[in-house]
Design an enzyme around this catalytic site. Structure first.
Site, PDB file in Angstrom:
ATOM      1  CB  VAL A 218      -9.721  -4.103   1.217  1.00 32.79           C
ATOM      2  CG1 VAL A 218      -9.955  -2.861   2.080  1.00 32.79           C
ATOM      3  CG2 VAL A 218     -10.251  -3.887  -0.191  1.00 32.79           C
ATOM      4  CE  LYS A 219      -1.305  -4.029   5.894  1.00 22.61           C
ATOM      5  NZ  LYS A 219       0.063  -3.577   5.521  1.00 22.61           N
TER       6      LYS A 219
END
Length: 217
Positions: A86-87
């Protein structure tokens, strides 16, 4: 140093993967839009396809900026595939969310990092990766690769486990410099990766070998 490709283009991802040196992929909303990928279902399916091509970490960026929204969106993205990272943007609620994700076993990539202080916060929150944008720092008149060296020194002294993912790569020399300065990962456009193959002496040497080989036939 690991090599990630920074794109949502499936053909480029496939080409980089076929080189045998690809370790992962980074994407963002801009790259998705560039490929005409719109709508949550289409975006999720696109990530699934990328995960089928590349056996490595695939960064999928949230668009929410509040803690609750980042967590909810990040959970949906993480559920797509075990390789999804997850960025999360380097903002106050982003750091809070990274800590939550860390505590709940979800890998993260802290993006839009432009200073050593930001990199320290990301590491303290437990980010899997921190992404300094060296090309954009160059654009502002500073030497972006110097930040890679600074973060590498700090992380080494402090024993932080967060990996330095050099982003906003503009050319093959950026890749080489980041490797020298201790980056754990470089995420690059395909052109920059292929640029590492090129050297005029290689071309001259190969042409001479081929010319000489004809004389032996």
């Amino acid at each position: 140093m690991k090599f990630f490709i920074d794109t949502a283009n499936l053909a480029q991802i496939q080409e980089a993967n076929e080189l045998g040196i690809l370790d992962g992929v980074t994407t963002n909303p801009s790259l998705m839009a560039k490929e005409g990928i719109k709508g949550e279902e289409n975006i999720i399916n696109h990530y699934k396809t990328i995960c089928e091509i590349v056996d490595g970490d695939i960064s999928a960026e949230v668009i929410s900026t509040g803690f609750k929204g980042i967590v909810e969106e990040g959970q949906r993205l993480a559920a797509i595939h075990p390789n999804i990272v997850v960025k999360v943007p380097m903002i106050k609620d982003g750091i809070k969310a990274i800590k939550w994700f860390t505590d709940n076993g979800i890998k993260t990539n802290c993006t839009l990092v432009f200073s050593a202080g930001q990199a320290i916060l990301a590491a303290k929150a437990g980010a899997t990766y921190v992404s300094p944008f060296i090309g954009r720092i160059d654009d502002s008149g500073w030497e972006g690769t110097e930040l890679i060296g600074q973060i590498s020194t700090i992380y080494g002294i402090q024993g932080f486990k967060t990996e330095i993912l050099a982003a906003s790569i503009r050319n093959p020399n950026h890749i080489i410099k980041c490797a020298e300065l201790g980056a754990d990962v470089c995420t690059c456009p395909l052109d920059s990766i292929l640029g590492l193959l090129k050297h005029p002496l290689t071309d001259i040497g190969l042409a001479k070998f081929l010319e000489d080989a004809k004389k032996t036939m």
